[in-house]
Write an enzyme that holds these catalytic residues in place. Sequence first.
Site, mmCIF file in Angstrom:
data_model
loop_
_atom_site.group_PDB
_atom_site.id
_atom_site.type_symbol
_atom_site.label_atom_id
_atom_site.label_comp_id
_atom_site.label_asym_id
_atom_site.label_seq_id
_atom_site.Cartn_x
_atom_site.Cartn_y
_atom_site.Cartn_z
ATOM 1 C CD GLU A 278 -7.909 7.013 1.061
ATOM 2 O OE1 GLU A 278 -7.038 6.820 1.951
ATOM 3 O OE2 GLU A 278 -8.725 7.943 1.106
ATOM 4 C CB CYS A 312 -3.878 0.664 4.557
ATOM 5 S SG CYS A 312 -5.536 1.074 5.088
HETATM 6 P P1 NAD Z 1 -1.984 -3.394 -5.262
HETATM 7 O O1 NAD Z 1 -1.367 -2.056 -5.425
HETATM 8 O O2 NAD Z 1 -1.246 -4.578 -5.738
HETATM 9 O O3 NAD Z 1 -3.400 -3.418 -6.020
HETATM 10 C C1 NAD Z 1 -4.445 -2.542 -5.673
HETATM 11 C C2 NAD Z 1 -5.381 -2.364 -6.844
HETATM 12 O O4 NAD Z 1 -4.725 -1.586 -7.844
HETATM 13 C C3 NAD Z 1 -5.778 -3.672 -7.533
HETATM 14 O O5 NAD Z 1 -7.141 -3.601 -7.901
HETATM 15 C C4 NAD Z 1 -4.861 -3.703 -8.750
HETATM 16 O O6 NAD Z 1 -5.374 -4.476 -9.794
HETATM 17 C C5 NAD Z 1 -4.832 -2.231 -9.106
HETATM 18 N N1 NAD Z 1 -3.716 -1.788 -9.933
HETATM 19 C C6 NAD Z 1 -2.406 -2.141 -9.847
HETATM 20 N N2 NAD Z 1 -1.676 -1.477 -10.764
HETATM 21 C C7 NAD Z 1 -2.533 -0.674 -11.450
HETATM 22 C C8 NAD Z 1 -2.393 0.255 -12.531
HETATM 23 N N3 NAD Z 1 -1.220 0.503 -13.103
HETATM 24 N N4 NAD Z 1 -3.492 0.899 -12.956
HETATM 25 C C9 NAD Z 1 -4.691 0.689 -12.395
HETATM 26 N N5 NAD Z 1 -4.890 -0.195 -11.380
HETATM 27 C C10 NAD Z 1 -3.827 -0.863 -10.915
HETATM 28 O O7 NAD Z 1 -2.373 -3.540 -3.707
HETATM 29 P P2 NAD Z 1 -2.902 -4.815 -2.895
HETATM 30 O O8 NAD Z 1 -1.798 -5.810 -2.727
HETATM 31 O O9 NAD Z 1 -4.208 -5.295 -3.462
HETATM 32 O O10 NAD Z 1 -3.235 -4.141 -1.485
HETATM 33 C C11 NAD Z 1 -2.297 -3.872 -0.505
HETATM 34 C C12 NAD Z 1 -1.883 -2.415 -0.523
HETATM 35 O O11 NAD Z 1 -3.017 -1.556 -0.466
HETATM 36 C C13 NAD Z 1 -1.047 -2.051 0.693
HETATM 37 O O12 NAD Z 1 -0.017 -1.194 0.306
HETATM 38 C C14 NAD Z 1 -2.051 -1.335 1.592
HETATM 39 O O13 NAD Z 1 -1.472 -0.488 2.547
HETATM 40 C C15 NAD Z 1 -2.864 -0.606 0.584
HETATM 41 N N6 NAD Z 1 -4.170 -0.215 1.116
HETATM 42 C C16 NAD Z 1 -4.385 1.107 1.404
HETATM 43 C C17 NAD Z 1 -5.593 1.490 1.946
HETATM 44 C C18 NAD Z 1 -5.854 2.931 2.301
HETATM 45 O O14 NAD Z 1 -7.018 3.271 2.481
HETATM 46 N N7 NAD Z 1 -4.857 3.779 2.411
HETATM 47 C C19 NAD Z 1 -6.599 0.545 2.181
HETATM 48 C C20 NAD Z 1 -6.346 -0.786 1.857
HETATM 49 C C21 NAD Z 1 -5.120 -1.151 1.317
#
Ligand code: NAD
Length: 526
Positions: A278, A312
Amino acid sequence: MGGGIQDGQPNRPLPQAGSSLIERIAGEGEVGGAGSGSETWGHGAPLRRQSPIDLRPLAVVRSASTQDYREIVDQAAAAFSVWRMVPAPKRGEVVRQIGTVLRWHKRDLAEVVSREVGKVRAEAEGEIQEMIDMADFAVGLSRMLYGITMPSERPGHRIYEQWHPLGPVGVITAFNFPLAVWSWNAFVALVCGDTVIWKPSSKATLSAVAAMKLIWPVLKSNDLPDGILNLVVGSGPSIGEAMIHDRRIPLVSATGSVRMGRQVATAVGARLGRTILELGGNNAAIVSPSADLDLAVRAVGFGAIGTAGQRCTTIRRVLVHADSFDGFCASLIRSYQELHIGNPLEDGVHMGPLIDAEAVNAMQAALQQLKDQGGRIIYGGKVLSGGLFDAGTYVTPCIAEARADMPIVHEETFAPILYAIRFRTMEEAMANLNAVPQGLSSAIFTNHLVEAETFLSAGGSDCGIANVNTGTSGAEIGGAFGGEKDSGGGREAGSDAWKAYMRRQTVTVNWSRKLPLAQGIEFKVG
Ligand code: NAD
């Protein structure tokens, strides 16, 4: 274990006057970020949590070490062998009790979310309501994990499909929906018979600890083992990386940026595991000449500003017919001028802070690129200062006039920037709507049946979500949620999204006394 599941209410705790949930947790001193059913612990680096509202320290959360992580996954694997054998409706009964506890603590838990990520109270309470809705949905689902039967071509044979629990499921969440997205995954996974290992965003760890501390006693009171719902807070990439490479976790459901999604898909795919991704959105709304402009202005305003543009599903691009462009923008600017920006815990505030100064800097950098690429700010986009605003996390939401082909318009900047773009024909509007790498959510405002149906047709919006006369955000849990293209292709929450959390088994039973082979094959020996 597990035989102790009782219908009825969990014991309601006595109200603890004078102390909020966050004070009760933070009052424990350093808070452990790892746990599998009762106490939390942690031997990793400390994460100092401060509120984006006023930069006041909230708590120190001790993250999990890789050894803590291993212990948690061991627990989750051991608990799976118990939980998968509990009848699904009984698992549903446990989720029903979890929903009851969330109803009691809705306001309390919402306050933790507001303080930790800066959401206005109404939206934070909406987030907890979404968890409650998910619990209700999962309870019903626990009696509807249907398999189908199909006619066999062989006499005296029956063929059917059944669905079995999959295993410990890894759930990685983003900061902006610190709890609801976990519940989309966890409550469905629970009724499906899976155990859950949750790695929350390191920007939203207290919300996760608070939710677990409220929910774990429900599992205990049903005589269930530790390890069914697990928490592992990471600091830096170590825990997330361990999880995605861990063969004991057959499914990783990850929510976050496209960059993160690529890393997760690559690592989990390399070990032939499953993912639900997601990821980021770059959602557009078309405002047709036939639209109810007043309704469109209100919907676009909420879609662009809700959660300070950090959803998102936030509307990032509004495509407006050239004839109504100026009037639409003028009305939108008037509605932006009436916004109250401030402390998200106060009544009447529409927009709180961004998550941190880094997000503010990213917004400013995007606006500079917009100007460099020929765009024009027509409202807002300023960093606020003075009093509470000296936290450096508050901005005025921005409306910018842009062209569909500007590179910055094709990116998701996680901030309240709305690109207003003119179009002349509906074909042009549809092409621009789809012309970005992401494919999460989309909307059209129209009173014209042909336009609405064209938008919804196979040749229309290429997004996972397509709405008519309502904005791109604020999905209900009953539908399957997710996007296409760079938005990841995953589906969570309602509809038949549960199937991703189970393994399908095709069963053939021969109840005849002969051995006819499929496709009429004859196999005679001797
Ligand atoms: P982010 O990608 O920085 O982090 C999200 C999660 O992924 C965190 O828990 C982080 O620790 C983890 N993570 C990062 N790199 C990783 C790796 N290599 N392996 C495993 N885990 C890893 O995102 P953010 O800043 O917390 O959130 C914002 C983003 O999330 C935006 O792009 C938003 O659109 C998206 N988002 C999408 C949805 C959806 O349902 N499509 C919902 C909410 C947020």
